[in-house]
Scaffold this motif. Structure first.
Motif, mmCIF file in Angstrom:
data_model
loop_
_atom_site.group_PDB
_atom_site.id
_atom_site.type_symbol
_atom_site.label_atom_id
_atom_site.label_comp_id
_atom_site.label_asym_id
_atom_site.label_seq_id
_atom_site.Cartn_x
_atom_site.Cartn_y
_atom_site.Cartn_z
ATOM 1 N N VAL A 94 0.745 -1.154 -0.032
ATOM 2 C CA VAL A 94 0.053 0.043 -0.017
ATOM 3 C C VAL A 94 1.036 1.102 -0.105
ATOM 4 O O VAL A 94 0.474 2.143 -0.616
ATOM 5 N N LEU A 95 1.953 1.256 0.706
ATOM 6 C CA LEU A 95 2.885 2.256 0.792
ATOM 7 C C LEU A 95 3.696 2.534 -0.877
ATOM 8 O O LEU A 95 3.735 3.687 -1.254
ATOM 9 N N ARG A 96 3.941 1.380 -1.360
ATOM 10 C CA ARG A 96 4.201 1.586 -2.861
ATOM 11 C C ARG A 96 3.185 2.339 -3.824
ATOM 12 O O ARG A 96 3.555 3.037 -4.770
ATOM 13 N N GLN A 97 1.903 1.883 -3.440
ATOM 14 C CA GLN A 97 0.654 2.558 -4.370
ATOM 15 C C GLN A 97 0.810 4.307 -3.872
ATOM 16 O O GLN A 97 0.681 4.773 -4.768
ATOM 17 N N ALA A 98 0.968 4.441 -2.594
ATOM 18 C CA ALA A 98 0.855 5.815 -2.415
ATOM 19 C C ALA A 98 2.146 6.469 -2.971
ATOM 20 O O ALA A 98 1.952 7.692 -3.561
ATOM 21 N N LYS A 99 3.237 5.800 -3.086
ATOM 22 C CA LYS A 99 4.389 6.384 -3.570
ATOM 23 C C LYS A 99 4.242 6.629 -5.280
ATOM 24 O O LYS A 99 4.504 7.632 -5.746
ATOM 25 N N GLU A 100 3.630 5.553 -5.813
ATOM 26 C CA GLU A 100 3.244 5.805 -7.291
ATOM 27 C C GLU A 100 2.193 6.849 -7.576
ATOM 28 O O GLU A 100 2.169 7.457 -8.508
ATOM 29 N N ALA A 101 1.329 7.104 -6.511
ATOM 30 C CA ALA A 101 0.254 8.225 -6.824
ATOM 31 C C ALA A 101 1.137 9.620 -6.527
ATOM 32 O O ALA A 101 0.315 10.685 -6.177
ATOM 33 N N ASN A 102 2.332 9.779 -5.913
ATOM 34 C CA ASN A 102 3.006 10.789 -5.347
ATOM 35 C C ASN A 102 2.451 11.454 -4.252
ATOM 36 O O ASN A 102 2.306 12.599 -4.078
ATOM 37 N N ILE A 103 1.975 10.548 -3.218
ATOM 38 C CA ILE A 103 1.197 11.062 -2.119
ATOM 39 C C ILE A 103 2.314 10.809 -1.000
ATOM 40 O O ILE A 103 2.759 9.630 -0.453
ATOM 41 N N PRO A 104 2.731 11.855 -0.264
ATOM 42 C CA PRO A 104 3.950 11.612 0.871
ATOM 43 C C PRO A 104 3.400 11.096 2.093
ATOM 44 O O PRO A 104 2.160 11.311 2.186
ATOM 45 N N VAL A 105 3.944 9.869 2.770
ATOM 46 C CA VAL A 105 3.441 9.480 3.939
ATOM 47 C C VAL A 105 4.196 9.820 4.926
ATOM 48 O O VAL A 105 5.696 9.624 5.267
ATOM 49 N N ILE A 106 3.477 10.224 6.151
ATOM 50 C CA ILE A 106 4.226 10.678 7.264
ATOM 51 C C ILE A 106 3.839 9.805 8.112
ATOM 52 O O ILE A 106 2.447 9.509 8.622
#
Ligand code: GZL
Length: 309
Positions: A94-106
């Protein structure tokens, strides 16, 4: 209210600014402890204050629900994701999907184990190993290095449970007469803390000299069990825990809890200051550490009035 658009008085109101509101998805572990609800209040309150569009999801302690929440935040194209990860592992996909969507995760308050740490931007948390070590060193002094210790662990697989255990064991290493006699998870809750302590009392009543709980909620449950068994928590049985929530200060004032190591949950301002830095293109540290300190029952009465959570 005084700031009504002029139209309300018959004038022509200017069009509201087209500037899109910052949108943030916040996936929270649950509401298992007073600490957790204080953290939620701090982050949601700060978002409200700053006019941030915060989408809040409570996972009731289940990783699958956190992953669902993140997937939904990605679909909604939020600007940032804030995640308090219930356990350390299982986040890669799921974090890879966030990265691909250019959404930074804190990440807030709990860390994760990933093969590629570019999958999250920063972790804002306490150092749980240091907290465990602080608790051990205090207990060693308090008991002159001799105690049969009963440990209430936090949720299985959670970073604070793993690291508070690790730090405590490191801290008692040089004291051969400090022994963890029994250790069991009570999932960071008061109810389970009482239950597990009742089982320890049933099997080992006369051996119990000290209790180390990974959070105050479990310690308060254990104190209830010790009280009901007539075992004088805070005197005959030394009790130490972590979080330093209001309930712990009340128990210390009542003489039933000996000490607690603070783990600050008031992360709201720091979370949104960090987001603003990132929006301004500034670099942030990979680990932004909250500072912790230990509080003892001897000072609880004069400190309790200043506590914010
Ligand atoms: C610590 C946090 C822990 C608290 C508990 O950052 O993850 O989880 O110590 C809470 O009270 O349940």
């Amino acid at each position: 209210s005084e700031n009504k658009a002029p139209a309300a008085e018959g004038g022509t109101a200017a069009a509201p600014s087209a500037e899109k509101k910052l949108s943030v998805g916040f996936s929270q572990v649950g509401a298992e402890s007073a600490w957790r609800t204080a953290e939620t209040k701090s982050i949601r309150g700060e978002a409200e204050k700053r006019g941030v569009d915060l989408k809040f999801a409570d996972a009731q302690g289940k990783q699958a629900q956190q992953i669902q929440a993140l997937t939904s935040f990605i679909a909604q194209k939020v600007d940032f994701i804030v995640l308090a990860p219930v356990v350390e592992t299982g986040w890669e996909v799921v974090l890879r999907q966030a990265k691909e969507a250019n959404i930074p995760v804190i990440l807030v308050d709990r860390g994760i184990k990933v093969s590629d740490d570019s999958l999250y931007t920063t972790l804002i948390a306490s150092d749980f190993v240091a907290e465990g070590r602080m608790a051990a060193e205090w207990l060693a002094k308090q008991t002159n290095g001799k105690a049969n210790i009963y440990e209430l662990q936090g949720s299985t697989g959670a970073a604070p449970a793993i690291d508070r255990k690790k730090g405590f064991e490191e801290g008692i290493q040089q004291y051969p007469e400090m022994k963890i006699v029994k250790s069991q998870s009570a999932d960071f809750t008061r109810a389970k803390g009482k239950e597990v302590m009742e089982a320890f009392i049933k099997s080992d009543r006369d051996q119990i000299q000290a209790v180390y709980a990974h959070n105050d909620d479990m310690a308060l449950g254990a104190i209830q069990a010790l009280d009901e068994a007539g075992m004088k928590p805070g005197e005959q049985v030394t009790v130490i825990s972590v979080d330093a929530v209001k309930g712990a200060f009340e128990a210390m004032v009542a003489g039933k809890l000996n000490a607690t190591v603070e783990c600050n949950p008031l992360m709201g301002p720091l979370v949104f200051d960090t987001i603003n830095k990132l929006r301004a293109g500034e670099k942030v540290e990979k680990f932004i550490q909250s500072k912790d300190q230990l509080f003892e029952k001897t000072s609880a009465a004069q400190v309790i009035g200043s506590r914010e959570y």
